[in-house]
Motif scaffolding. Structure first.
Motif, PDB file in Angstrom:
ATOM      1  N   GLY A 130       0.626  -1.140  -0.112  1.00  0.00           N
ATOM      2  CA  GLY A 130      -0.045   0.090  -0.103  1.00  0.00           C
ATOM      3  C   GLY A 130       0.956   1.152  -0.142  1.00  0.00           C
ATOM      4  N   LEU A 131       1.750   1.251   0.693  1.00  0.00           N
ATOM      5  CA  LEU A 131       2.892   2.424   0.940  1.00  0.00           C
ATOM      6  C   LEU A 131       3.831   2.594  -0.471  1.00  0.00           C
ATOM      7  N   LEU A 132       4.223   1.628  -1.156  1.00  0.00           N
ATOM      8  CA  LEU A 132       4.894   1.516  -2.264  1.00  0.00           C
ATOM      9  C   LEU A 132       3.800   2.037  -3.492  1.00  0.00           C
ATOM     10  N   SER A 184      -0.089  -1.396  18.848  1.00  0.00           N
ATOM     11  CA  SER A 184       0.186  -1.502  17.313  1.00  0.00           C
ATOM     12  C   SER A 184       1.316  -2.426  17.085  1.00  0.00           C
ATOM     13  N   ALA A 185       0.887  -3.848  16.852  1.00  0.00           N
ATOM     14  CA  ALA A 185       1.905  -4.705  16.486  1.00  0.00           C
ATOM     15  C   ALA A 185       1.795  -4.737  14.994  1.00  0.00           C
ATOM     16  N   ASP A 186       1.394  -3.735  14.159  1.00  0.00           N
ATOM     17  CA  ASP A 186       1.650  -3.790  12.859  1.00  0.00           C
ATOM     18  C   ASP A 186       2.179  -2.344  12.097  1.00  0.00           C
ATOM     19  N   SER A 187       3.088  -1.817  12.866  1.00  0.00           N
ATOM     20  CA  SER A 187       3.505  -0.506  12.728  1.00  0.00           C
ATOM     21  C   SER A 187       4.776  -0.738  11.678  1.00  0.00           C
ATOM     22  N   LEU A 188       4.606  -0.270  10.521  1.00  0.00           N
ATOM     23  CA  LEU A 188       5.895   0.148   9.512  1.00  0.00           C
ATOM     24  C   LEU A 188       6.741   1.206   9.656  1.00  0.00           C
ATOM     25  N   ASN A 210       5.326   4.535  12.309  1.00  0.00           N
ATOM     26  CA  ASN A 210       3.803   4.294  12.620  1.00  0.00           C
ATOM     27  C   ASN A 210       2.976   4.144  11.298  1.00  0.00           C
ATOM     28  N   ILE A 211       3.503   3.726  10.137  1.00  0.00           N
ATOM     29  CA  ILE A 211       2.702   3.744   8.919  1.00  0.00           C
ATOM     30  C   ILE A 211       1.841   2.433   9.106  1.00  0.00           C
ATOM     31  N   ARG A 212       0.699   2.635   8.990  1.00  0.00           N
ATOM     32  CA  ARG A 212      -0.486   1.606   9.244  1.00  0.00           C
ATOM     33  C   ARG A 212      -1.696   2.264   9.076  1.00  0.00           C
ATOM     34  N   HIS A 213      -2.658   1.206   9.018  1.00  0.00           N
ATOM     35  CA  HIS A 213      -4.241   1.690   8.620  1.00  0.00           C
ATOM     36  C   HIS A 213      -4.806   2.827   9.727  1.00  0.00           C
ATOM     37  N   LYS A 214      -4.279   2.624  10.921  1.00  0.00           N
ATOM     38  CA  LYS A 214      -4.849   3.156  12.291  1.00  0.00           C
ATOM     39  C   LYS A 214      -3.721   4.233  12.648  1.00  0.00           C
ATOM     40  N   GLY A 215      -2.595   4.585  11.954  1.00  0.00           N
ATOM     41  CA  GLY A 215      -1.435   5.707  12.104  1.00  0.00           C
ATOM     42  C   GLY A 215      -1.457   6.546  11.137  1.00  0.00           C
ATOM     43  N   LEU A 216      -0.187   6.743  10.550  1.00  0.00           N
ATOM     44  CA  LEU A 216       0.108   7.445   9.325  1.00  0.00           C
ATOM     45  C   LEU A 216      -0.312   6.658   8.142  1.00  0.00           C
ATOM     46  N   THR A 217      -1.324   7.198   7.459  1.00  0.00           N
ATOM     47  CA  THR A 217      -1.671   6.848   6.208  1.00  0.00           C
ATOM     48  C   THR A 217      -0.628   6.560   5.138  1.00  0.00           C
ATOM     49  N   TYR A 218      -0.889   5.832   4.285  1.00  0.00           N
ATOM     50  CA  TYR A 218       0.076   5.452   3.241  1.00  0.00           C
ATOM     51  C   TYR A 218       0.227   6.719   2.190  1.00  0.00           C
ATOM     52  N   LYS A 219      -0.613   7.454   2.067  1.00  0.00           N
ATOM     53  CA  LYS A 219      -0.534   8.825   1.328  1.00  0.00           C
ATOM     54  C   LYS A 219       0.241   9.707   1.989  1.00  0.00           C
ATOM     55  N   LYS A 220      -0.064   9.854   3.174  1.00  0.00           N
ATOM     56  CA  LYS A 220       0.792  10.702   4.054  1.00  0.00           C
ATOM     57  C   LYS A 220       2.176  10.421   4.121  1.00  0.00           C
ATOM     58  N   ALA A 221       2.355   9.238   4.412  1.00  0.00           N
ATOM     59  CA  ALA A 221       3.746   8.504   4.818  1.00  0.00           C
ATOM     60  C   ALA A 221       4.612   8.661   3.245  1.00  0.00           C
TER      61      ALA A 221
END
Length: 252
Positions: A130-132, A184-188, A210-221
């Protein structure tokens, strides 16, 4: 029966909208309520599971084809997960076979992207593509040449120094699973280093976390990472001397 909320807790309830941290959870006697106690134990179990999770190599390899870039499968000097947790130094360097594989790549590139399991392969499996999807078009549209994408097992952040140097890249970008927290066990995390080479330390890198669905969104990151990459190339440096002066990046 309606549970009474202590007076000191009531003003904090509104803050729960802004954080997943365990605040204003109330109490029963001298302890926390049963529901919150069970939720804490579940979060702890998720965090432990994330540390021992593995990259979904088949799914990631298939998804990476979309970007039409060569993909390398590399490995650190770690032999198993137990050793990974006990010997962080071995996770920071490539094993001999991976170093030899990089010897065939001498063409200079601008950005080398590495996907590394780190302390939560779960975060990588769930968030990397999603980030890429948001980031790679930005890089290419601005004329940056990409090195082959590296998919790395049992790696730490500093392994990007070996890879970026071996791929003759001007900048390394590591997407890695961060240390799991109890919310947050899913933070990139994304770490970038200008002029990567073996022997660098953490002050040479910039991090977006903190790149994840409930953190920093892919677009913002993606926008924040691209800003830092642009500034790194402009100033020919990264790390403590490169500040994020972009301010709050609004999602457009």
């Amino acid at each position: 029966m309606k549970r009474n909320i202590p007076h000191e807790i009531e003003p904090l309830k509104a803050l729960q909208e802004f954080t997943a941290a365990r605040i204003a959870i109330g109490r029963v006697g001298t302890s926390i309520p049963l529901k919150q106690s069970l939720e804490f134990k579940l979060a702890h179990a998720h965090a432990r599971d994330a540390v021992y999770s593995e990259l979904n190599l088949v799914k990631l390899m298939e998804a990476l084809k979309h970007f039409e870039q060569p993909v390398l499968h590399l490995h650190s000097r770690v032999t198993d997960r137990r050793q990974y947790l006990q010997r962080p130094d071995l996770g920071r360097r490539l094993n001999e076979a991976s170093l030899n594989e990089l010897n065939g790549y001498s063409t200079e590139s601008d950005v080398a992207i590495m996907i590394v399991d780190g302390l939560s392969a779960t975060a990588v499996n769930e968030n990397t593509i999603g980030l890429l999807d948001a980031l790679i078009p930005l890089l290419i549209a601005n004329g940056l040449k990409l090195a082959p994408i590296s998919l790395v097992e049992q790696g730490r952040v500093a392994i990007g120094d070996d890879i970026g140097y071996g791929l003759n890249a001007k900048l390394s970008l590591i997407l890695i699973g961060e240390r799991p927290g109890l919310s947050s066990a899913d933070s990139l995390g994304a770490y970038l280093t200008y002029n990567p080479k073996p022997g660098l330390t953490d002050e040479s890198r910039n991090c977006v976390s903190n790149i994840r669905h409930k953190g920093l969104t892919y677009k913002k990151a993606a926008k924040k990472i691209f800003y830092l990459i642009s500034e790194a190339f402009k100033r020919k440096l990264s790390g403590v001397e490169l500040k994020d002066n972009a301010g709050l990046i609004a999602e457009g």
